[in-house]
Enzyme design. Structure first.
Site, short mmCIF file in Angstrom:
data_model
loop_
_atom_site.label_atom_id
_atom_site.label_comp_id
_atom_site.label_asym_id
_atom_site.label_seq_id
_atom_site.Cartn_x
_atom_site.Cartn_y
_atom_site.Cartn_z
N ARG A 255 3.80 -9.49 -11.42
CA ARG A 255 2.62 -10.50 -11.36
C ARG A 255 1.19 -9.90 -11.23
O ARG A 255 0.14 -10.72 -10.99
CB ARG A 255 2.99 -11.51 -10.37
CG ARG A 255 3.99 -12.55 -11.00
CD ARG A 255 4.63 -13.52 -9.79
NE ARG A 255 5.66 -12.69 -8.94
CZ ARG A 255 5.87 -13.39 -7.83
NH1 ARG A 255 5.51 -14.43 -7.34
NH2 ARG A 255 6.99 -12.54 -6.95
N TYR B 9 -31.49 21.40 -12.28
CA TYR B 9 -30.73 21.56 -13.41
C TYR B 9 -31.59 21.99 -14.61
O TYR B 9 -32.77 21.51 -15.03
CB TYR B 9 -30.30 20.16 -13.97
CG TYR B 9 -29.36 19.98 -14.96
CD1 TYR B 9 -28.31 20.93 -15.11
CD2 TYR B 9 -29.32 19.01 -15.79
CE1 TYR B 9 -27.38 20.80 -16.17
CE2 TYR B 9 -28.44 18.78 -17.09
CZ TYR B 9 -27.43 19.77 -16.98
OH TYR B 9 -26.59 19.55 -18.12
N LYS C 223 2.27 -1.71 -8.24
CA LYS C 223 1.72 -2.68 -7.39
C LYS C 223 1.40 -1.94 -6.03
O LYS C 223 0.54 -2.26 -5.27
CB LYS C 223 2.89 -3.62 -7.04
CG LYS C 223 2.32 -4.59 -5.81
CD LYS C 223 3.50 -5.78 -5.92
CE LYS C 223 4.67 -5.71 -5.27
NZ LYS C 223 5.41 -6.82 -5.25
N GLY D 129 7.79 -1.81 0.61
CA GLY D 129 6.35 -1.04 0.36
C GLY D 129 5.14 -1.99 -0.18
O GLY D 129 4.00 -1.64 0.04
C1 UD1 Z 1 13.65 -9.95 -1.00
C2 UD1 Z 1 14.85 -10.46 -0.35
C3 UD1 Z 1 14.54 -11.91 0.12
C4 UD1 Z 1 13.59 -11.85 1.09
C5 UD1 Z 1 12.21 -11.19 0.52
C6 UD1 Z 1 11.30 -11.08 1.35
C7 UD1 Z 1 16.56 -9.65 -1.42
C8 UD1 Z 1 17.96 -9.69 -2.41
N1 UD1 Z 1 16.04 -10.66 -1.36
O1 UD1 Z 1 13.48 -10.75 -2.18
O2 UD1 Z 1 15.64 -12.45 0.98
O3 UD1 Z 1 12.98 -13.31 1.34
O4 UD1 Z 1 12.58 -9.98 -0.33
O5 UD1 Z 1 9.93 -10.50 0.70
O6 UD1 Z 1 16.80 -8.48 -1.11
N2 UD1 Z 1 12.91 -3.42 -4.51
C9 UD1 Z 1 13.49 -2.04 -5.05
N3 UD1 Z 1 14.45 -2.09 -5.97
C10 UD1 Z 1 14.82 -3.19 -6.43
C11 UD1 Z 1 14.36 -4.53 -6.24
C12 UD1 Z 1 13.31 -4.59 -5.15
O7 UD1 Z 1 12.96 -1.21 -4.27
O8 UD1 Z 1 15.53 -3.23 -7.56
C13 UD1 Z 1 11.68 -3.63 -3.55
C14 UD1 Z 1 10.46 -3.92 -3.84
O9 UD1 Z 1 9.79 -2.74 -4.51
C15 UD1 Z 1 9.99 -4.71 -2.72
C16 UD1 Z 1 11.19 -5.02 -1.90
O10 UD1 Z 1 12.27 -4.19 -2.64
O11 UD1 Z 1 9.39 -3.58 -1.99
C17 UD1 Z 1 11.48 -6.50 -2.13
O12 UD1 Z 1 11.71 -6.93 -3.67
P1 UD1 Z 1 11.40 -8.15 -4.25
O13 UD1 Z 1 11.76 -8.15 -5.61
O14 UD1 Z 1 10.11 -8.44 -3.66
O15 UD1 Z 1 12.59 -9.00 -3.48
P2 UD1 Z 1 12.50 -10.59 -3.36
O16 UD1 Z 1 13.26 -11.06 -4.77
O17 UD1 Z 1 11.20 -11.18 -3.12
#
Ligand code: UD1
Ligand code: CA
Length: 494
Positions: free
Chosen positions: A19, A394, A26, A109
């Protein structure tokens, strides 16, 4: 009691961040002069973990290179093609020593306002309650998008359900998962091995660990915090700017409480790595970034942007743009000055209006007051550079150096054609093109004698306002100098 140290903090930063609609990953976008990941790492370092791991995948090389710069001691862990926060955490554990035990904190992060004190509070609450897992939660007026905290009848946490997997009634829950946790490492490792991908997103959810621990009779706790900003992640550029403004508001307020006057906090931007002295006065529309260090009693602004600038006590910097420059105590800069990298202005020196400097060391008490370019130069102490001068550094191919001594007085509209040296105490006349070294104490001049061609305007510009003004001033139009015929017309043009 000694402060407990976590075995590790794992920062999840492998997500895609679609997004943002950006070529830049990001977590490498910045607020407050620091990347989102830089903020997350700073908070993690603040609890002094034995290990700090950052999980990467999208934009892997850029993110890993950034980690190597901001925190060379951090472990970079690569996430494989299995998706989800649970898999990301597992990949981090794989990159850490297999025999590591104790508490591991997991953060994101892209949550830049999280403070180290909040992580410390989480760690202490986790250890005090003897929990296997503790999650930071918040109650939001609009919880949509977040995982929800599911509690049993007795109020204890029984698990987390993602928005996409939640029932209608679970979606009514307003207590959300911040994505920030403390785990007992052994429990986390064992539980992750049991987490599957049978959910709405086909991902390995870290959140499932809590339910698994509860199922095994272990204690799982929620650590509810009030400061919602600390749990907010950046998903798009609207949030980036909102969180950037809030971070700035906190930084500016912090400096005001520490003894800095800020006339207009809403137009004053101060980076996280800036330090300001006591009784600094900041006028509106001022931005101070990078590793800038500002002494006591300094006046900055209005309309000033400084990046990596060091300013000594009592200096004033007004309507100025500067980077990688040093301004001595009691010096004055501006209005309308441009300080480029390598500018060093000595104690009580002056860089004035419409002056540009680059790689220029200007000694104590020396002044460059007006309309001048000083590039690749050294100016001694207590010298004065006449208005409208250019350090001609220069030759079209290479840059060369000019050296001006101490106590010099150079005339207005001089060109110092580098390489050239002006000795101590020397003067130069107005309009001098200094191509040869000037010995100490000499006066350098190279203008040819001025000739006045009397009556020229009356003859060549008859009928103009100038001719009329000359006549009114009593000019004797009958005087015709002998050499008038040899003067090229162009010489008198405006
Ligand atoms: C996650 C949580 C959700 C919480 C929210 C808070 C899970 C399943 N859900 O959801 O309960 O309310 O964060 O913001 O954990 N990331 C990785 N690898 C991946 C996926 C994500 O490193 O495969 C990292 C992302 O870079 C980010 C964080 O994990 O820093 C959260 O990922 P994001 O996709 O934002 O999770 P949400 O689906 O929002
Ligand atoms: Ca998110």
């Amino acid at each position: 009691m000694t402060t407990p140290r976590p075995a590790a903090v794992i920062v999840l930063a492998a997500g895609e961040g679609t997004r943002m609609k950006s070529a830049t990953p990001k977590v490498l976008h910045s607020i407050g002069g620091r990347t989102l990941l830089g903020h997350a790492i700073a908070a993690a370092r603040g609890v002094d973990p034995h290990y700090l791991a950052v999980v990467v995948r999208h934009g892997r090389d850029l993110v890993a290179a950034h980690v190597a710069v901001v925190d060379p001691a951090a472990v970079v862990a690569d996430q494989d093609e299995v998706k989800g926060t649970g898999r990301a955490t597992e990949c981090a554990l794989d990159a850490l020593p297999a025999d590591l035990t104790g508490t591991v904190l997991v953060t994101c992060g892209d949550v830049p306002l999280l403070a180290a004190e909040t992580l410390r509070g989480l760690l202490e609450a986790h250890l005090a309650s003897g929990s296997a897992a503790t999650v930071i939660t918040a109650t939001l007026p609009d919880p949509s998008g977040y995982g929800r905290i599911v509690r049993a009848a007795d109020g204890s946490v029984s698990g987390i359900v993602e928005q996409k997997d939640a029932t209608e009634s679970q979606r009514e829950i307003t207590e959300i998962n911040s994505g920030l946790y403390a785990f007992d490492l052994a429990v986390l490792r064992a539980a992750l091995a049991k987490v599957g991908t049978d959910n709405a997103q086909g991902e390995k959810y870290l959140t499932d660990v809590l339910g698994i621990a509860v199922g095994e009779g272990l204690r799982v706790s929620a650590h509810l915090i009030q400061d919602l900003w600390q749990t907010e992640g950046v998903n798009d550029r609207v949030q980036l700017s909102r969180l950037g403004a809030e971070l700035n508001r906190r930084i500016v307020e912090g400096w005001m409480r520490a003894g800095v006057s800020v006339i207009d906090p809403s137009t004053t931007w101060i980076g996280v790595d800036v330090t300001l002295g006591r009784d600094v006065m900041i006028h509106p529309q001022t931005q101070i970034y990078g590793a800038s260090t500002i002494g006591d009693n300094v006046v900055i602004g209005p309309d000033t942007t400084l990046t990596d600038v060091e300013i000594g006590d009592g200096a004033a910097v007004i309507r100025t743009h500067g980077s990688l420059a040093v301004i001595g105590a009691g010096a004055t800069v501006g209005p309308f000055s441009y300080l480029r990298p390598g500018t060093e202005l000595g104690v009580k020196g002056k860089i004035g209006t419409f002056v540009e400097t680059k790689n220029a060391q200007i000694g104590a008490g020396s002044k460059v007051p007006h309309l001048t370019y000083v590039g690749d130069a050294t100016i001694g102490e207590h010298s004065n550079i006449g208005a409208s001068s250019v350090f001609v550094n220069y030759d079209g191919v290479k840059k060369m150096h000019t050296s001006i001594g101490s106590h010099c007085r150079t005339g207005s509209d001089n060109m110092f054609v580098a390489p050239v040296t002006v000795g101590d105490g020397a003067y130069t006349g107005a309009g001098t093109v200094v191509r040869k070294d000037v010995p100490p104490g000499a006066l350098a001049i190279n203008v040819s004698p001025q000739r006045n061609l009397l009556g020229w305007v009356q003859r060549k510009r008859a009928g103009t306002a100038s001719a009329q003004a000359a006549a009114a001033a009593g000019e004797d139009s009958l005087i015709v100098p002998e050499d008038s015929a040899t003067v090229p017309e162009g010489n008198a043009s405006a």
